[in-house]
Motif scaffolding. Structure first.
Motif, short mmCIF file in Angstrom:
data_model
loop_
_atom_site.label_atom_id
_atom_site.label_comp_id
_atom_site.label_asym_id
_atom_site.label_seq_id
_atom_site.Cartn_x
_atom_site.Cartn_y
_atom_site.Cartn_z
N THR A 136 -5.74 38.66 -88.87
CA THR A 136 -5.72 39.87 -88.74
C THR A 136 -4.06 40.34 -88.94
OG1 THR A 136 -6.68 39.81 -86.26
CG2 THR A 136 -5.98 41.26 -86.07
N ILE A 137 -3.48 39.96 -88.91
CA ILE A 137 -1.90 40.16 -88.80
C ILE A 137 -1.63 40.71 -90.51
CG2 ILE A 137 1.01 39.84 -90.12
CD1 ILE A 137 0.90 37.41 -87.38
N GLY A 138 -2.22 40.06 -91.41
CA GLY A 138 -2.62 40.39 -92.78
C GLY A 138 -3.63 42.03 -93.08
N TRP A 139 -4.21 42.10 -93.04
CA TRP A 139 -4.86 43.29 -92.16
C TRP A 139 -4.49 44.65 -91.54
CZ3 TRP A 139 -9.74 44.23 -88.54
CH2 TRP A 139 -9.45 44.99 -88.36
N LEU A 140 -4.03 44.40 -90.32
CA LEU A 140 -3.53 45.51 -89.43
C LEU A 140 -2.04 45.61 -89.52
CD1 LEU A 140 -5.79 44.82 -86.24
CD2 LEU A 140 -6.33 46.19 -87.85
N GLN A 175 -2.52 42.28 -97.57
CA GLN A 175 -3.69 43.23 -96.69
C GLN A 175 -4.81 42.83 -96.99
OE1 GLN A 175 -4.27 47.64 -96.52
NE2 GLN A 175 -4.78 47.65 -94.83
N ARG A 176 -4.77 42.57 -98.29
CA ARG A 176 -7.15 42.19 -98.65
C ARG A 176 -6.66 40.68 -98.41
NH1 ARG A 176 -9.03 45.07 -103.90
NH2 ARG A 176 -10.06 42.98 -103.63
N GLN A 177 -6.10 39.77 -98.44
CA GLN A 177 -6.19 38.34 -97.85
C GLN A 177 -6.55 38.11 -96.55
OE1 GLN A 177 -3.72 35.43 -96.59
NE2 GLN A 177 -2.26 37.04 -95.32
N GLY A 178 -5.71 39.35 -95.98
CA GLY A 178 -6.16 39.13 -94.40
C GLY A 178 -7.68 39.85 -93.85
N TYR A 179 -7.16 40.66 -94.73
CA TYR A 179 -9.07 40.65 -94.23
C TYR A 179 -9.63 40.12 -94.39
CZ TYR A 179 -12.38 44.67 -93.84
OH TYR A 179 -13.65 45.16 -93.59
N GLU A 180 -9.42 39.24 -95.70
CA GLU A 180 -10.73 38.38 -96.16
C GLU A 180 -11.01 37.30 -95.15
OE1 GLU A 180 -10.73 36.60 -100.70
OE2 GLU A 180 -10.43 34.52 -98.71
N ILE A 181 -9.92 36.87 -94.38
CA ILE A 181 -10.23 35.46 -93.24
C ILE A 181 -10.53 36.77 -92.67
CG2 ILE A 181 -8.54 34.44 -91.92
CD1 ILE A 181 -6.23 34.24 -93.48
N VAL A 182 -10.46 37.33 -91.71
CA VAL A 182 -11.17 38.07 -90.95
C VAL A 182 -12.75 38.07 -91.53
CG1 VAL A 182 -11.56 40.30 -89.31
CG2 VAL A 182 -8.96 39.35 -89.98
N LEU A 183 -12.74 38.74 -92.03
CA LEU A 183 -14.62 38.87 -92.80
C LEU A 183 -14.96 37.82 -92.62
CD1 LEU A 183 -16.23 40.86 -94.04
CD2 LEU A 183 -15.62 40.16 -96.09
N ARG A 202 -6.24 41.36 -79.10
CA ARG A 202 -4.86 41.51 -78.67
C ARG A 202 -3.90 42.65 -79.77
NH1 ARG A 202 -3.34 36.55 -80.35
NH2 ARG A 202 -4.89 36.21 -80.39
N TRP A 203 -3.91 42.69 -80.72
CA TRP A 203 -2.34 42.85 -82.04
C TRP A 203 -3.00 45.01 -82.18
CZ3 TRP A 203 1.07 40.84 -84.16
CH2 TRP A 203 1.02 38.82 -83.97
N TRP A 204 -4.42 45.80 -82.05
CA TRP A 204 -4.52 46.72 -81.82
C TRP A 204 -3.27 47.62 -81.70
CZ3 TRP A 204 -6.58 49.42 -85.51
CH2 TRP A 204 -6.93 51.64 -85.14
N TRP A 205 -3.42 47.66 -80.50
CA TRP A 205 -2.27 48.62 -79.17
C TRP A 205 -0.74 48.66 -80.75
CZ3 TRP A 205 -4.14 52.60 -77.98
CH2 TRP A 205 -5.58 52.97 -77.39
N PRO A 206 -0.58 46.86 -79.59
CA PRO A 206 0.79 46.80 -80.46
C PRO A 206 0.87 47.37 -82.13
CG PRO A 206 0.14 44.70 -79.69
CD PRO A 206 -0.84 45.54 -79.34
N CYS A 207 -0.09 46.54 -83.30
CA CYS A 207 -0.05 48.10 -84.29
C CYS A 207 0.23 49.32 -84.35
CB CYS A 207 -1.16 47.13 -84.82
SG CYS A 207 -1.23 46.01 -85.76
N LEU A 208 -0.15 50.19 -83.45
CA LEU A 208 -0.32 51.45 -83.27
C LEU A 208 1.48 51.62 -82.46
CD1 LEU A 208 -3.46 52.60 -81.60
CD2 LEU A 208 -3.43 52.35 -83.52
N MET A 209 1.29 51.15 -82.13
CA MET A 209 2.98 51.53 -81.93
C MET A 209 4.31 51.52 -82.68
SD MET A 209 2.91 49.51 -78.09
CE MET A 209 1.74 49.40 -77.28
N MET A 210 3.32 50.02 -83.77
CA MET A 210 4.80 50.15 -85.32
C MET A 210 5.20 51.24 -85.38
SD MET A 210 2.52 46.38 -86.99
CE MET A 210 3.90 46.91 -88.55
N PHE A 211 4.30 52.60 -85.41
CA PHE A 211 4.89 54.16 -85.79
C PHE A 211 6.25 54.31 -85.68
CE2 PHE A 211 0.33 52.29 -87.48
CZ PHE A 211 0.70 52.82 -89.10
#
Lengths: 324, 93
Positions: A136-140, A175-183, A202-211
């Motif tokens: 999820t870290i790699g992907w998001l 990002q691609r290696q992360g998405y592959e793990i989640v997939l 758990r990661w979605w909202w903190p990721c939106l805050m990254m901006f």
């Protein structure tokens, strides 16, 4: 991910000198500014702060992922994770190198991090509780970083822009290696899919805050936009990220932890619910789940490495004496 | 405490190309600088050869001298081949 560094208030005094006017004219003409060129003090300060905080983020960012290197589920995953964490270290070093061209010493930058005078991205103060977090870290997280970093490849300061080109080239692997793990997890057993869903929750909202904070609260953006350090506002980048990421999540068969998330036909954008900015401020102020642990780990690495730095310098001095 | 010296890093990307500046590293000596440059700047086949040069050994022109140094060539158009007339019949020269 690191435009957060731009959100502290440091109002640039209006500089009306002829140098400042010709500097702005060069920026407007899309010329790159190089280290020895004349630049306003505030431009230099802003860049040192942004680039070094970006560098700190890369270095601290090695910690949550490093946590899983010894527990990666296969040799293939372990090799990839090792390479990724090594890349993050490399990105930190490209960026420190770019910051140093502005006349600040590496030792000073490291000291600012360790004494808490410099910030790093809020996202790295969250824990990695399961293997799904690595995917999820790699992907998001890396996905959000790419959104933020691609415009920085055109930043007005040459060394920063050039470092970002290298960083962006490498982030795409992350990002691609992360998405592959989640997939893989999403297509696995119900327990594996639940793990992937839990990580996204758990990661979605903190990721939106990254901006960084919403444009209405971000006082610093105007000057940074005028200087072409920053090309898009926090909200514009956040929206780009949401639009790109939501369909990727749906493809995985996962749901987003936001009951208000909906596609707005009129604007063609995904609209998210209200972000809890009090959590963001709390984490940035030092009170996130892992702030103390992260800084303690950096401090320990710095202290444990002191004898190596001293020995290397002593050896170099001895060799020089012998050669003389 | 003594600061660890700074080195500028140059990479030759391919056989036949010149070394190009890519960034810098900190290292106590030249051997360690080469090692660090290899780890930081060539993780994906970026190069076939590395140079590291102590940063304080580089002498640079002053940006404020730019006009004095480089502007004069702008008016010397006779330095370019297109300044000279050669009849069509002579062909490519």
């Amino acid at each position: 991910m690191y435009s957060q560094a731009l959100n502290t208030k440091d109002a640039a005094a209006a500089d009306t000198s002829p140098e400042a006017a010709s500097f702005q004219a060069r920026i407007d003409a899309e010329e790159r500014i190089e280290p020895n060129d004349w630049m306003p003090d505030a431009y230099r300060r802003t860049l040192i702060r942004q680039i070094s905080q970006h560098a700190h983020s890369e270095i601290v960012g090695m910690l949550p992922e490093g946590n899983w290197i010894t527990r990666a589920p296969s040799l293939r995953r372990k090799a990839a994770l090792l390479a990724k964490v090594q890349d993050e270290g490399g990105h930190g070093l490209y960026l420190y190198s770019a910051a140093e061209t502005l006349g600040v010493a590496r030792e000073e930058l490291v000291d600012q991090l360790l004494t808490g005078r410099a910030k790093y991205s809020s996202i790295f103060n969250y824990p990695t509780l399961s293997w799904a977090d690595i995917g999820t870290i790699g992907w998001l997280v890396d996905g959000a970083a790419i959104m933020n970093q691609i415009p920085l490849c055109r930043c007005s300061f040459g060394p920063y822009a050039r470092a970002m080109i290298r960083v962006c080239r490498e982030e795409s692997f992350h990002q691609r290696q992360g998405y592959e793990i989640v997939l893989t997890l999403a297509r696995g057993t119900p327990a594996q899919k639940a793990m992937a869903q839990d990580a996204l929750n758990r990661w979605w909202w903190p990721c939106l805050m990254m901006f960084g904070p919403p444009d209405t609260d971000s006082q610093h953006s105007d000057t940074s936009m005028r200087w072409k350090i920053k090309r898009f506002t926090n909200d514009a980048l956040r929206q780009k990220f949401i639009d790109a990421t939501v369909p990727q999540g749906h493809f995985l068969g996962l749901t987003f932890p936001d009951p208000d998330l909906r596609f707005d036909e009129a604007s063609g954008h995904w609209q998210c619910g209200t972000i809890d900015w009090s959590e963001f401020r709390r984490v940035l102020a030092g009170d996130g789940p892992c702030n103390r642990e992260r800084l303690a780990a950096r401090q320990k690495a710095h202290d444990d490495g002191a004898w190596v730095r001293e020995a290397a310098l002593a050896h170099a001095a001895k060799q020089q004496r012998k050669a003389a | 405490m003594t600061n660890t010296p700074l080195w500028e890093v140059f990479v030759r990307a391919r056989n036949g190309l010149a070394h190009k500046h890519v960034g810098s590293v900190h290292a106590a000596d030249a051997t360690m600088a080469l090692q660090a440059a290899r780890d930081v700047y060539t993780r994906r086949g970026e190069g076939l050869s590395l140079w590291v040069v102590p940063s304080n050994a580089i002498v640079a022109s002053d940006p404020t001298d730019r006009e004095m140094l480089f502007e004069p060539t702008g008016s010397k158009i006779y330095r370019h081949p297109t300044f000279y007339e050669v009849p069509e019949e002579v062909g490519h020269m």
